[in-house]
Design an enzyme around this catalytic site. Structure first.
Site, PDB file in Angstrom:
ATOM      1  CB  ILE A   6       4.231  30.863  -8.830  1.00 54.45           C
ATOM      2  CG1 ILE A   6       4.429  29.572  -9.643  1.00 54.45           C
ATOM      3  CG2 ILE A   6       2.883  30.819  -8.094  1.00 54.45           C
ATOM      4  CD1 ILE A   6       4.609  28.322  -8.795  1.00 54.45           C
ATOM      5  CG  ASP A   7       5.918  32.597 -14.626  1.00 50.51           C
ATOM      6  OD1 ASP A   7       5.866  33.831 -14.424  1.00 50.51           O
ATOM      7  OD2 ASP A   7       5.221  32.030 -15.489  1.00 50.51           O
ATOM      8  CG  HIS A  61      -2.634  31.594  -7.415  1.00 48.38           C
ATOM      9  ND1 HIS A  61      -3.043  30.899  -8.527  1.00 48.38           N
ATOM     10  CD2 HIS A  61      -3.766  32.042  -6.828  1.00 48.38           C
ATOM     11  CE1 HIS A  61      -4.378  30.937  -8.607  1.00 48.38           C
ATOM     12  NE2 HIS A  61      -4.822  31.627  -7.597  1.00 48.38           N
ATOM     13  CG  ASN A 114      -7.326  30.931 -22.801  1.00 49.80           C
ATOM     14  OD1 ASN A 114      -6.260  31.094 -22.198  1.00 49.80           O
ATOM     15  ND2 ASN A 114      -8.035  29.825 -22.679  1.00 49.80           N
TER      16      ASN A 114
HETATM   17  P1  OAD Z   1      -4.812  26.760 -16.958  1.00 49.57           P
HETATM   18  O1  OAD Z   1      -3.835  25.712 -17.334  1.00 49.57           O
HETATM   19  O2  OAD Z   1      -6.045  26.343 -16.250  1.00 49.57           O
HETATM   20  O3  OAD Z   1      -5.268  27.554 -18.254  1.00 49.57           O
HETATM   21  C1  OAD Z   1      -4.326  28.032 -19.161  1.00 49.57           C
HETATM   22  C2  OAD Z   1      -5.067  28.441 -20.422  1.00 49.57           C
HETATM   23  O4  OAD Z   1      -4.115  29.028 -21.277  1.00 49.57           O
HETATM   24  C3  OAD Z   1      -5.707  27.266 -21.157  1.00 49.57           C
HETATM   25  O5  OAD Z   1      -7.090  27.506 -21.312  1.00 49.57           O
HETATM   26  C4  OAD Z   1      -4.979  27.216 -22.512  1.00 49.57           C
HETATM   27  O6  OAD Z   1      -5.867  27.004 -23.596  1.00 49.57           O
HETATM   28  C5  OAD Z   1      -4.382  28.591 -22.597  1.00 49.57           C
HETATM   29  N1  OAD Z   1      -3.088  28.629 -23.314  1.00 49.57           N
HETATM   30  C6  OAD Z   1      -2.030  27.813 -23.161  1.00 49.57           C
HETATM   31  N2  OAD Z   1      -1.010  28.195 -23.941  1.00 49.57           N
HETATM   32  C7  OAD Z   1      -1.452  29.283 -24.626  1.00 49.57           C
HETATM   33  C8  OAD Z   1      -0.873  30.138 -25.605  1.00 49.57           C
HETATM   34  N3  OAD Z   1       0.379  29.972 -26.048  1.00 49.57           N
HETATM   35  N4  OAD Z   1      -1.626  31.139 -26.087  1.00 49.57           N
HETATM   36  C9  OAD Z   1      -2.913  31.342 -25.663  1.00 49.57           C
HETATM   37  N5  OAD Z   1      -3.491  30.574 -24.715  1.00 49.57           N
HETATM   38  C10 OAD Z   1      -2.783  29.563 -24.204  1.00 49.57           C
HETATM   39  O7  OAD Z   1      -4.007  27.874 -16.133  1.00 49.57           O
HETATM   40  P2  OAD Z   1      -4.596  29.020 -15.171  1.00 49.57           P
HETATM   41  O8  OAD Z   1      -5.881  29.524 -15.657  1.00 49.57           O
HETATM   42  O9  OAD Z   1      -3.498  29.968 -14.933  1.00 49.57           O
HETATM   43  O10 OAD Z   1      -3.240  27.379  -9.140  1.00 49.57           O
HETATM   44  O11 OAD Z   1      -4.828  28.165 -13.861  1.00 49.57           O
HETATM   45  C11 OAD Z   1      -5.234  28.790 -12.693  1.00 49.57           C
HETATM   46  C12 OAD Z   1      -4.645  28.115 -11.499  1.00 49.57           C
HETATM   47  O12 OAD Z   1      -4.868  26.692 -11.539  1.00 49.57           O
HETATM   48  C13 OAD Z   1      -3.136  28.199 -11.393  1.00 49.57           C
HETATM   49  O13 OAD Z   1      -2.695  29.419 -10.863  1.00 49.57           O
HETATM   50  C14 OAD Z   1      -2.785  27.065 -10.483  1.00 49.57           C
HETATM   51  C15 OAD Z   1      -3.648  26.023 -11.158  1.00 49.57           C
HETATM   52  O14 OAD Z   1      -3.948  24.898 -10.443  1.00 49.57           O
HETATM   53  C16 OAD Z   1      -2.655  26.821  -8.073  1.00 49.57           C
HETATM   54  O15 OAD Z   1      -1.758  26.015  -8.155  1.00 49.57           O
HETATM   55  C17 OAD Z   1      -3.222  27.302  -6.766  1.00 49.57           C
END
Ligand code: OAD
Length: 256
Positions: free
Chosen positions: A107-108, A123, A223
């Site tokens: 959402i950023d 989202h 990831n």
């Molecule tokens: P998550 O926090 O679930 O997953 C982020 C992933 O990015 C993790 O598996 C980390 O290992 C990886 N990660 C973090 N920093 C990284 C980097 N520098 N390089 C590579 N990988 C990295 O976030 P989302 O999958 O986006 O929804 O979560 C999905 C939804 O859950 C969000 O949109 C939000 C949340 O609750 C709502 O609020 C409706």
């Protein structure tokens, strides 16, 4: 396969692709200072699972003040953030005509700031807010909403005094119809899906790699942590995105 070999393979798949789509999650923005949700130490829900309740439809309506207090702590991180190398990589691939669409769970607004044009915000986005009063329907910019939060918490619509809420999707709410339709259309027409920085645990985004594959697309996942799709991906790379993207850009001779 070692990392260098994986980068080479990913670069060669990207080179061959004519209609690529990317699915991004919070991990693409952590290098910009915005925390994700599920990383082991820094993830917002990982650190305090109770905060996740505030981001449900029921949780928000029952404790809007708590939602805004938490949001107010996080807001400066969003306001100070600049697009990362990975955001810029995707906008470059779009400018070259290779990448057709970015589907993001974020959402950023950082894809927009990096110059990407065809973006599907699954989202919603933080840049606007709306009045929840049935008949009012007044819209607010982020700045207007922040101004109202300075007056009182939770912020209320100056016209009808109903609660103001950001135009983001809360858990328990349906995705914006048009965004979902566009995402499915893009997934049905792509020959490669590049997933960046998502744990792939939240639906319906978590189904999207499978949907793209059913339509014949190849799959690359970058990831830090493993995802449930790794075993089905053509290549998965467990590296920080800025490191992986730098290597990929070099292999593809793209200057960022
Ligand atoms: P998550 O926090 O679930 O997953 C982020 C992933 O990015 C993790 O598996 C980390 O290992 C990886 N990660 C973090 N920093 C990284 C980097 N520098 N390089 C590579 N990988 C990295 O976030 P989302 O999958 O986006 O929804 O979560 C999905 C939804 O859950 C969000 O949109 C939000 C949340 O609750 C709502 O609020 C409706």
């Amino acid at each position: 396969m070692n990392t260098d070999r994986k980068i080479e393979k990913a670069a060669s798949i990207i080179r061959e692709s004519k209609s690529m789509v990317s699915l991004t999650g919070a991990g693409i923005s952590t290098a910009a200072g915005i925390p994700d949700f599920r990383s082991p130490d820094e993830g917002l829900w990982q650190k305090d699972p109770s905060k996740m309740m505030l981001f449900t439809d029921v949780g928000f309506m029952s404790d809007p003040k708590g939602f805004y207090e938490f949001g107010r702590e996080l807001l400066p991180r969003f306001q100070d953030a600049r697009p990362t190398l990975a955001h810029r990589f995707l906008s470059r691939l779009e400018a070259e005509g290779k990448l057709k669409c970015v589907i993001t769970q974020n959402i950023d607004g950082l894809h927009q700031r990096a110059g990407s044009k065809n973006i599907v915000e699954l989202h919603g986005g933080l840049s606007t807010a709306r009045c929840t009063g049935g008949a009012c329907k007044r819209e607010f910019t982020l700045e207007e909403m922040v101004k109202e939060t300075e007056e009182r918490l939770p912020p209320l619509c100056p016209d009808c005094h109903a609660l103001i809420r950001p135009n983001i999707v809360l858990f328990g709410e349906a995705l914006p119809e048009e965004a979902y339709r566009k995402a499915l259309e893009s997934l049905g027409n792509c020959d490669l899906l590049l997933v960046m920085g998502s744990s792939l645990v939240v639906y319906p985004a978590a189904d999207m790699p499978g949907i793209a594959q059913e339509h014949g697309a190849r799959l690359i996942i970058i990831n830090l942590q493993p995802t449930r799709y790794d075993s089905r991906a053509d290549v998965f790379i467990h590296l920080p995105l800025d490191v992986a993207v730098e290597k990929l850009a070099k292999a593809l001779e793209i200057t960022l």
